[in-house]
Design a protein around this motif. Structure first.
Motif, PDB file in Angstrom:
ATOM      1  N   PRO A 195       0.841  -1.213   0.000  1.00 45.13           N
ATOM      2  CA  PRO A 195       0.000   0.000   0.000  1.00 45.13           C
ATOM      3  C   PRO A 195       0.871   1.256   0.000  1.00 45.13           C
ATOM      4  CG  PRO A 195      -0.825  -1.599   1.568  1.00 45.13           C
ATOM      5  CD  PRO A 195       0.507  -2.125   1.079  1.00 45.13           C
ATOM      6  N   GLY A 196       0.509   2.212  -0.845  1.00 41.67           N
ATOM      7  CA  GLY A 196       1.247   3.471  -0.923  1.00 41.67           C
ATOM      8  C   GLY A 196       2.549   3.374  -1.688  1.00 41.67           C
ATOM      9  N   LYS A 197       2.789   2.280  -2.404  1.00 43.95           N
ATOM     10  CA  LYS A 197       4.033   2.096  -3.153  1.00 43.95           C
ATOM     11  C   LYS A 197       3.755   1.825  -4.633  1.00 43.95           C
ATOM     12  CE  LYS A 197       6.850   1.868   0.475  1.00 43.95           C
ATOM     13  NZ  LYS A 197       8.069   2.590   0.685  1.00 43.95           N
ATOM     14  N   PRO A 198       3.128   2.772  -5.343  1.00 38.98           N
ATOM     15  CA  PRO A 198       2.814   2.535  -6.755  1.00 38.98           C
ATOM     16  C   PRO A 198       4.052   2.324  -7.617  1.00 38.98           C
ATOM     17  CG  PRO A 198       2.428   4.821  -6.200  1.00 38.98           C
ATOM     18  CD  PRO A 198       2.717   4.093  -4.907  1.00 38.98           C
ATOM     19  N   THR A 199       5.227   2.753  -7.135  1.00 38.15           N
ATOM     20  CA  THR A 199       6.446   2.562  -7.927  1.00 38.15           C
ATOM     21  C   THR A 199       6.816   1.092  -8.064  1.00 38.15           C
ATOM     22  OG1 THR A 199       7.790   2.912  -5.948  1.00 38.15           O
ATOM     23  CG2 THR A 199       7.405   4.824  -7.381  1.00 38.15           C
ATOM     24  N   GLN A 200       6.226   0.231  -7.234  1.00 33.53           N
ATOM     25  CA  GLN A 200       6.489  -1.199  -7.372  1.00 33.53           C
ATOM     26  C   GLN A 200       5.797  -1.770  -8.609  1.00 33.53           C
ATOM     27  OE1 GLN A 200       5.229  -2.810  -3.606  1.00 33.53           O
ATOM     28  NE2 GLN A 200       7.214  -2.400  -2.655  1.00 33.53           N
ATOM     29  N   ASN A 201       4.940  -1.000  -9.208  1.00 31.23           N
ATOM     30  CA  ASN A 201       4.237  -1.406 -10.428  1.00 31.23           C
ATOM     31  C   ASN A 201       4.174  -0.195 -11.363  1.00 31.23           C
ATOM     32  OD1 ASN A 201       2.938  -3.335 -11.968  1.00 31.23           O
ATOM     33  ND2 ASN A 201       0.933  -2.974 -11.065  1.00 31.23           N
ATOM     34  N   ALA A 202       5.296   0.478 -11.514  1.00 30.54           N
ATOM     35  CA  ALA A 202       5.346   1.798 -12.146  1.00 30.54           C
ATOM     36  C   ALA A 202       4.843   1.813 -13.590  1.00 30.54           C
ATOM     37  CB  ALA A 202       6.761   2.349 -12.083  1.00 30.54           C
ATOM     38  N   TYR A 203       5.211   0.824 -14.399  1.00 30.71           N
ATOM     39  CA  TYR A 203       4.792   0.842 -15.800  1.00 30.71           C
ATOM     40  C   TYR A 203       3.279   0.765 -15.932  1.00 30.71           C
ATOM     41  CZ  TYR A 203       9.664   0.222 -17.084  1.00 30.71           C
ATOM     42  OH  TYR A 203      11.000   0.392 -17.248  1.00 30.71           O
TER      43      TYR A 203
ATOM     44  N   ARG B  71       1.643   4.024 -14.675  1.00 31.81           N
ATOM     45  CA  ARG B  71       1.798   5.092 -15.666  1.00 31.81           C
ATOM     46  C   ARG B  71       0.820   4.898 -16.819  1.00 31.81           C
ATOM     47  NH1 ARG B  71       1.610   9.421 -17.991  1.00 31.81           N
ATOM     48  NH2 ARG B  71       3.303  10.181 -19.262  1.00 31.81           N
ATOM     49  N   PHE B  72       0.711   3.659 -17.293  1.00 31.60           N
ATOM     50  CA  PHE B  72      -0.217   3.370 -18.370  1.00 31.60           C
ATOM     51  C   PHE B  72      -1.647   3.662 -17.934  1.00 31.60           C
ATOM     52  CE2 PHE B  72      -3.086   0.477 -20.650  1.00 31.60           C
ATOM     53  CZ  PHE B  72      -2.845   0.901 -21.942  1.00 31.60           C
ATOM     54  N   ASN B  73      -2.017   3.229 -16.730  1.00 33.72           N
ATOM     55  CA  ASN B  73      -3.374   3.470 -16.231  1.00 33.72           C
ATOM     56  C   ASN B  73      -3.673   4.964 -16.147  1.00 33.72           C
ATOM     57  OD1 ASN B  73      -3.818   0.751 -16.037  1.00 33.72           O
ATOM     58  ND2 ASN B  73      -3.520   0.648 -13.833  1.00 33.72           N
ATOM     59  N   ARG B  74      -2.693   5.756 -15.714  1.00 35.27           N
ATOM     60  CA  ARG B  74      -2.881   7.214 -15.651  1.00 35.27           C
ATOM     61  C   ARG B  74      -3.123   7.778 -17.049  1.00 35.27           C
ATOM     62  NH1 ARG B  74       0.807  11.517 -16.213  1.00 35.27           N
ATOM     63  NH2 ARG B  74      -0.006  13.419 -15.299  1.00 35.27           N
TER      64      ARG B  74
ATOM     65  N   GLU C 261       1.064   5.927 -33.134  1.00 33.96           N
ATOM     66  CA  GLU C 261       1.211   7.338 -33.497  1.00 33.96           C
ATOM     67  C   GLU C 261       1.689   8.220 -32.352  1.00 33.96           C
ATOM     68  OE1 GLU C 261      -2.630   8.434 -34.997  1.00 33.96           O
ATOM     69  OE2 GLU C 261      -2.328   7.369 -36.886  1.00 33.96           O
ATOM     70  N   ARG C 262       1.295   7.909 -31.137  1.00 35.00           N
ATOM     71  CA  ARG C 262       1.572   8.785 -30.002  1.00 35.00           C
ATOM     72  C   ARG C 262       3.042   8.669 -29.579  1.00 35.00           C
ATOM     73  NH1 ARG C 262       2.193   8.385 -24.635  1.00 35.00           N
ATOM     74  NH2 ARG C 262       1.194   9.891 -23.255  1.00 35.00           N
ATOM     75  N   PRO C 263       3.779   9.797 -29.514  1.00 34.37           N
ATOM     76  CA  PRO C 263       5.169   9.747 -29.061  1.00 34.37           C
ATOM     77  C   PRO C 263       5.246   9.401 -27.568  1.00 34.37           C
ATOM     78  CG  PRO C 263       4.585  11.956 -29.849  1.00 34.37           C
ATOM     79  CD  PRO C 263       3.356  11.122 -29.900  1.00 34.37           C
ATOM     80  N   HIS C 264       6.212   8.582 -27.211  1.00 33.44           N
ATOM     81  CA  HIS C 264       6.436   8.186 -25.825  1.00 33.44           C
ATOM     82  C   HIS C 264       7.777   8.760 -25.367  1.00 33.44           C
ATOM     83  CE1 HIS C 264       3.350   4.820 -25.569  1.00 33.44           C
ATOM     84  NE2 HIS C 264       3.240   5.297 -26.797  1.00 33.44           N
ATOM     85  N   THR C 265       7.750   9.630 -24.392  1.00 34.96           N
ATOM     86  CA  THR C 265       8.985  10.273 -23.928  1.00 34.96           C
ATOM     87  C   THR C 265       9.973   9.263 -23.355  1.00 34.96           C
ATOM     88  OG1 THR C 265       7.942  10.770 -21.803  1.00 34.96           O
ATOM     89  CG2 THR C 265       7.893  12.504 -23.478  1.00 34.96           C
ATOM     90  N   ALA C 266       9.488   8.173 -22.776  1.00 33.89           N
ATOM     91  CA  ALA C 266      10.379   7.191 -22.164  1.00 33.89           C
ATOM     92  C   ALA C 266      11.236   6.443 -23.187  1.00 33.89           C
ATOM     93  CB  ALA C 266       9.570   6.187 -21.331  1.00 33.89           C
ATOM     94  N   ILE C 267      10.847   6.482 -24.451  1.00 26.00           N
ATOM     95  CA  ILE C 267      11.623   5.782 -25.490  1.00 26.00           C
ATOM     96  C   ILE C 267      12.108   6.753 -26.566  1.00 26.00           C
ATOM     97  CG2 ILE C 267      10.609   3.510 -25.080  1.00 26.00           C
ATOM     98  CD1 ILE C 267       8.733   3.997 -27.476  1.00 26.00           C
ATOM     99  N   GLY C 268      12.392   7.971 -26.166  1.00 24.46           N
ATOM    100  CA  GLY C 268      12.988   8.931 -27.082  1.00 24.46           C
ATOM    101  C   GLY C 268      12.014   9.761 -27.893  1.00 24.46           C
TER     102      GLY C 268
END
Length: 96
Positions: A32-40, A43-46, A78-85
Motif C-alpha cells: 500500500p502506498g508504493k505505486p512505484t512497485q508497479n510503475a509501468y 503510468r499506463f493506467n494514468r 502514433e503517439r510519441p512516448h517520452t520514455a523511449i525517445g
C-alpha cells in the motif's frame, strides 16, 4: 509465473484469485502506498484515464470497446512516448 498488481478492491475478486490459481500464477500485490512497485502499469493506467476515459462518455460496452481499440492503436502507432525517445512504440520496434 506471477502477476504484480494493485491491492485495490478490483484485485481481490475471488474470480481472479481462482483463475490465477488454476493457471498456476501467483498474485503479487504491491505494498500500500508504493505505486512505484508497479510503475509501468500505474503510468499506463494514468495515461488511459487522462487520454481516453476522461474524454469519452459511452453509450454501450461495444462503444467503449471500439473506442478503446482505436485509442490503443493510436497509443502504440502514433503517439510519441517520452520514455523511449519521443517516438511511438511501433517506430522503435521497426527500427530494431
Amino acid at each position: 509465473n506471477a502477476i504484480r498488481c494493485d491491492n485495490g478492491p478490483e484485485y481481490i475478486s475471488e474470480t481472479i484469485k481462482d483463475w490465477a490459481k488454476e493457471q498456476q500464477i501467483t498474485l503479487q500485490y504491491i505494498q500500500p502506498g508504493k505505486p512505484t512497485q508497479n510503475a509501468y502499469v500505474e503510468r499506463f493506467n494514468r495515461t488511459v484515464r487522462h487520454e481516453w476515459l476522461d474524454l469519452n462518455i459511452f453509450d454501450s460496452i461495444e462503444q467503449a470497446q471500439e473506442l478503446a481499440t482505436q485509442w490503443l492503436w493510436t497509443y502504440n502507432n502514433e503517439r510519441p512516448h517520452t520514455a523511449i525517445g519521443g517516438v511511438p512504440p511501433r517506430q522503435l520496434l521497426q527500427a530494431a
